[in-house]
Write an enzyme that holds these catalytic residues in place. Structure first.
Site, PDB file in Angstrom:
ATOM      1  N   HIS A  66       1.357  -1.537   0.117  1.00 30.23           N
ATOM      2  CA  HIS A  66      -0.055  -0.126  -0.235  1.00 30.23           C
ATOM      3  C   HIS A  66       0.842   1.146   0.292  1.00 30.23           C
ATOM      4  O   HIS A  66       0.655   2.460  -0.558  1.00 30.23           O
ATOM      5  CB  HIS A  66      -0.350   0.343   1.561  1.00 30.23           C
ATOM      6  CG  HIS A  66      -2.003  -0.488   1.407  1.00 30.23           C
ATOM      7  ND1 HIS A  66      -2.061  -1.889   1.977  1.00 30.23           N
ATOM      8  CD2 HIS A  66      -3.250  -1.372   0.618  1.00 30.23           C
ATOM      9  CE1 HIS A  66      -2.943  -2.393   1.358  1.00 30.23           C
ATOM     10  NE2 HIS A  66      -3.785  -2.325   0.918  1.00 30.23           N
ATOM     11  N   HIS A 113       1.365  -3.512  10.348  1.00 29.30           N
ATOM     12  CA  HIS A 113       2.784  -2.802   9.337  1.00 29.30           C
ATOM     13  C   HIS A 113       3.217  -3.050  10.878  1.00 29.30           C
ATOM     14  O   HIS A 113       2.866  -1.713  12.131  1.00 29.30           O
ATOM     15  CB  HIS A 113       2.745  -2.247   8.917  1.00 29.30           C
ATOM     16  CG  HIS A 113       2.903  -2.850   7.138  1.00 29.30           C
ATOM     17  ND1 HIS A 113       3.003  -3.798   6.748  1.00 29.30           N
ATOM     18  CD2 HIS A 113       1.710  -2.464   6.880  1.00 29.30           C
ATOM     19  CE1 HIS A 113       1.993  -4.192   5.255  1.00 29.30           C
ATOM     20  NE2 HIS A 113       0.807  -3.276   5.376  1.00 29.30           N
TER      21      HIS A 113
END
Length: 114
Positions: A66, A113
């Site tokens: 992303h 993350h």
């Protein structure tokens, strides 16, 4: 249509390289079952299929495709505008920076993350 065509090719390359790097690095995602949560964020009941590592344990967490996609798109938009006679104004540059920043921060904030 040139910008759209180039952005599509850029996204294809980005996804391929990002997933290849994930397989190379093998960095796991944060494990929500071991208590990796943001204490500043309100605790809500979540679907165990999503936050219970049912799907996330099958994928690696680093690098974020992303974030790499947003950085690649913003970089190419800046390159494209400088290569043409259409310079970007301050509001557009600010919007691009906010877009890239919120996506990058959001991936860490959501805990997918580290």
């Amino acid at each position: 249509f040139r910008l759209a065509r180039h952005m599509t090719i850029l996204m294809d390359i980005n996804l391929y390289l990002g997933n290849a790097l994930k397989d190379l690095l093998c960095a796991p995602r944060p494990d929500w079952n071991k208590g990796v949560v943001n204490v500043d964020r309100p605790q809500v009941k979540t679907d165990s299929k999503i936050h219970g590592q049912a799907w996330a344990s099958l994928e690696y967490g680093m690098p974020s495709t992303h974030v790499s996609a947003i950085v690649a798109m913003v970089s190419y938009i800046l390159h494209f505008s400088s290569a043409t006679d259409r310079p970007l104004d301050g509001w557009t540059l600010g919007a691009l920076a906010v877009w890239a920043g919120t996506v990058s921060f959001g991936r860490v904030y959501l805990g997918v993350h580290s």
